[in-house]
Motif scaffolding. Structure first.
Motif, PDB file in Angstrom:
ATOM      1  N   ASP A 189     -14.870 -19.111 -11.731  1.00  0.00           N
ATOM      2  CA  ASP A 189     -14.020 -19.556 -10.615  1.00  0.00           C
ATOM      3  C   ASP A 189     -13.940 -21.083 -10.608  1.00  0.00           C
ATOM      4  OD1 ASP A 189     -13.538 -17.034  -9.603  1.00  0.00           O
ATOM      5  OD2 ASP A 189     -14.911 -17.211  -7.899  1.00  0.00           O
ATOM      6  N   ILE A 190     -12.823 -21.605 -10.140  1.00  0.00           N
ATOM      7  CA  ILE A 190     -12.692 -23.039  -9.871  1.00  0.00           C
ATOM      8  C   ILE A 190     -12.342 -23.185  -8.395  1.00  0.00           C
ATOM      9  CG2 ILE A 190     -11.481 -25.179 -10.411  1.00  0.00           C
ATOM     10  CD1 ILE A 190     -10.871 -24.023 -13.177  1.00  0.00           C
ATOM     11  N   GLN A 209     -12.984 -30.597  -7.663  1.00  0.00           N
ATOM     12  CA  GLN A 209     -12.819 -29.209  -8.097  1.00  0.00           C
ATOM     13  C   GLN A 209     -14.095 -28.822  -8.850  1.00  0.00           C
ATOM     14  OE1 GLN A 209     -10.249 -27.454  -7.155  1.00  0.00           O
ATOM     15  NE2 GLN A 209      -9.123 -29.174  -6.280  1.00  0.00           N
ATOM     16  N   ALA A 210     -14.673 -27.699  -8.477  1.00  0.00           N
ATOM     17  CA  ALA A 210     -15.954 -27.285  -9.052  1.00  0.00           C
ATOM     18  C   ALA A 210     -15.803 -25.943  -9.768  1.00  0.00           C
ATOM     19  CB  ALA A 210     -17.016 -27.172  -7.961  1.00  0.00           C
ATOM     20  N   ARG A 240     -24.390 -22.814  -9.436  1.00  0.00           N
ATOM     21  CA  ARG A 240     -24.376 -24.000 -10.308  1.00  0.00           C
ATOM     22  C   ARG A 240     -22.942 -24.210 -10.768  1.00  0.00           C
ATOM     23  NH1 ARG A 240     -25.539 -25.102 -15.758  1.00  0.00           N
ATOM     24  NH2 ARG A 240     -26.107 -22.932 -16.177  1.00  0.00           N
ATOM     25  N   VAL A 241     -22.475 -25.455 -10.648  1.00  0.00           N
ATOM     26  CA  VAL A 241     -21.085 -25.777 -10.950  1.00  0.00           C
ATOM     27  C   VAL A 241     -21.026 -26.985 -11.875  1.00  0.00           C
ATOM     28  CG1 VAL A 241     -20.325 -24.881  -8.713  1.00  0.00           C
ATOM     29  CG2 VAL A 241     -20.816 -27.329  -8.955  1.00  0.00           C
ATOM     30  N   ARG A 242     -19.828 -27.274 -12.331  1.00  0.00           N
ATOM     31  CA  ARG A 242     -19.567 -28.553 -12.986  1.00  0.00           C
ATOM     32  C   ARG A 242     -18.202 -29.046 -12.542  1.00  0.00           C
ATOM     33  NH1 ARG A 242     -16.251 -28.131 -17.543  1.00  0.00           N
ATOM     34  NH2 ARG A 242     -16.060 -26.032 -18.405  1.00  0.00           N
ATOM     35  N   PRO A 243     -18.089 -30.340 -12.265  1.00  0.00           N
ATOM     36  CA  PRO A 243     -16.802 -30.884 -11.821  1.00  0.00           C
ATOM     37  C   PRO A 243     -15.755 -30.776 -12.932  1.00  0.00           C
ATOM     38  CG  PRO A 243     -18.617 -32.396 -11.331  1.00  0.00           C
ATOM     39  CD  PRO A 243     -19.155 -31.352 -12.260  1.00  0.00           C
ATOM     40  N   VAL A 244     -14.548 -30.414 -12.557  1.00  0.00           N
ATOM     41  CA  VAL A 244     -13.445 -30.320 -13.517  1.00  0.00           C
ATOM     42  C   VAL A 244     -12.196 -30.918 -12.880  1.00  0.00           C
ATOM     43  CG1 VAL A 244     -14.345 -28.272 -14.696  1.00  0.00           C
ATOM     44  CG2 VAL A 244     -12.842 -27.985 -12.714  1.00  0.00           C
ATOM     45  N   ASN A 245     -11.200 -31.135 -13.707  1.00  0.00           N
ATOM     46  CA  ASN A 245      -9.919 -31.656 -13.213  1.00  0.00           C
ATOM     47  C   ASN A 245      -8.857 -30.565 -13.143  1.00  0.00           C
ATOM     48  OD1 ASN A 245     -10.794 -34.392 -12.966  1.00  0.00           O
ATOM     49  ND2 ASN A 245     -10.592 -34.636 -15.192  1.00  0.00           N
ATOM     50  N   ASP A 246      -9.261 -29.324 -13.339  1.00  0.00           N
ATOM     51  CA  ASP A 246      -8.313 -28.208 -13.337  1.00  0.00           C
ATOM     52  C   ASP A 246      -7.997 -27.763 -11.905  1.00  0.00           C
ATOM     53  OD1 ASP A 246      -8.335 -27.975 -16.214  1.00  0.00           O
ATOM     54  OD2 ASP A 246     -10.352 -27.155 -15.993  1.00  0.00           O
ATOM     55  N   PRO A 247      -6.859 -27.096 -11.715  1.00  0.00           N
ATOM     56  CA  PRO A 247      -6.507 -26.608 -10.367  1.00  0.00           C
ATOM     57  C   PRO A 247      -7.394 -25.433  -9.967  1.00  0.00           C
ATOM     58  CG  PRO A 247      -4.902 -25.847 -11.988  1.00  0.00           C
ATOM     59  CD  PRO A 247      -5.794 -26.826 -12.704  1.00  0.00           C
ATOM     60  N   PRO A 248      -7.456 -25.126  -8.678  1.00  0.00           N
ATOM     61  CA  PRO A 248      -8.271 -23.997  -8.209  1.00  0.00           C
ATOM     62  C   PRO A 248      -7.874 -22.684  -8.895  1.00  0.00           C
ATOM     63  CG  PRO A 248      -7.563 -25.337  -6.359  1.00  0.00           C
ATOM     64  CD  PRO A 248      -6.814 -25.830  -7.554  1.00  0.00           C
TER      65      PRO A 248
END
Length: 357
Positions: free
Chosen positions: A51-52, A95-96, A109-117
């Protein structure tokens, strides 16, 4: 693509139930390889792998090099800070992407991304699971709906068992603690000690996949293998885990005390969290409601002409009501007007009862 090592083909089937989809993969000998359980997001809004989600940075812990975020669904997530970059400011919106699902006291646990939800759909999740379990050259035998339901039930019994009998003698005793999963290899009084460690570690790989075990795992093998035998056990076990559909696994050599230590990267929620008998406290109400829904459907399918009275406490009904999930309407749409619903006192010994009229 990583898959569990096995001989022969695969038995496979999918059943879509009210509120959930279940699937199972078995060996030709009916040993469970892996199970898939997908809950309707209305009922279970927990963040899923891949998921984002929009998130707000709530705190920065520079000492632990971690950032904590509030995800759009209300869950807490975290990610490790990269020393090469300045940390985000508290209150920043990001966005995570989910790289490990939450369970018990462990946050997402997440990682930051530049992608849309993006909310991963059931079909995409099922496709990922299937591609990890079934190879393009596998001989696949399709299971009936009833075989899938029974096989998932049997797999859950396997998952909940604290002891596993090895095919050629011996047992595994599996105990999950807050810090780690401990597995003891026991010859169970048999005289055939030779090869028991090889068989045991092969079974550990199967149990890791089936139960979705992650984190630190410590295995107490028989004796204290040394030299070439210890190296062989280590390499075979490492190869088995690397071929399994799990997170990254790091295996240490067999210790002088006969311990094999492995750290498996967390990814999917453990299967134990999807059962009322073994889930953590925070999921008890949901799993109780899903158990009831499953038992009602089984009763309706096994007694196709019967009518039923369903008694439920406010606790169970509250799960569906708070989610806006019309479980009574769903049952009527699928099985007809065969159900009468009644309230059950809060102090009742059980949360629900299914009675045939």
């Amino acid at each position: 693509m990583r898959r569990s090592a096995r001989c022969g083909g695969v038995k496979f089937g999918i059943v879509r139930r009210i509120g959930e989809t279940i699937a199972i993969a078995l060996t030709k000998d009916d040993a469970p390889i892996s199970a898939f359980i997908w809950r309707d997001r209305k009922l279970d809004p927990a963040a899923r792998y891949d998921d984002i989600l929009p998130a707000i940075v709530r705190s920065i812990d520079k000492g632990r090099a971690e950032a904590f975020v509030e995800l759009e669904n209300g869950q807490t997530g975290y990610f490790n800070l990269n020393p090469a970059y300045d940390p985000p400011a508290e209150g920043a919106r990001i966005q995570a992407k989910v790289v490990a699902e939450a369970y018990a006291d462990k946050n997402v646990r997440v990682r930051p991304v530049n992608d849309p939800p993006l909310l991963v759909g059931e079909d995409a999740a099922l496709k990922r699971w299937t591609s990890e379990i079934i190879g393009p050259s596998d001989d696949v035998e399709t299971l009936t709906d009833q075989e899938v339901i029974q096989s998932v039930h049997d797999a859950r019994s396997d998952i909940e068992a604290s002891s596993v009998t090895l095919a050629s003698g011996g047992q595994l005793h599996i105990e999950r603690t807050r810090a780690l999963t401990a597995i003891d290899v026991d010859t169970s009084g048999t005289r055939q000690g030779g090869g028991v460690n090889d068989r045991a570690l092969s079974e550990v790989v199967r149990q890791v996949v089936l139960r979705r075990i992650s984190g630190l795992v410590v295995i107490d093998v028989v004796g204290a293998p040394k030299g070439a035998k210890a190296k062989s056990l280590h390499s075979d076990f490492q190869r088995g885990l690397r071929g399994a559909p799990i997170g990254k696994a790091d295996v240490l050599p067999v210790s002088a005390f006969g311990l094999v230590e492995v750290r498996i990267q967390r990814r999917d929620m453990p299967m134990s969290e999807l059962s009322f008998e073994t889930c953590s406290a925070g999921r008890k109400a949901l799993e109780q409601a899903m158990l009831m829904l499953s038992e009602i459907q089984l009763a309706a399918e096994q007694n196709v002409t019967s009518r039923f009275v369903i008694e439920t406490t406010p606790n169970v009904r509250g799960v569906f009501e708070s989610a806006g999930f019309d479980w009574q309407g769903e049952l009527a749409d699928r099985y007809g007007a065969r159900f009468q619903f009644r309230s059950r006192p809060v102090e009742s010994p059980t949360e629900f009862e299914i009675m045939t009229q």
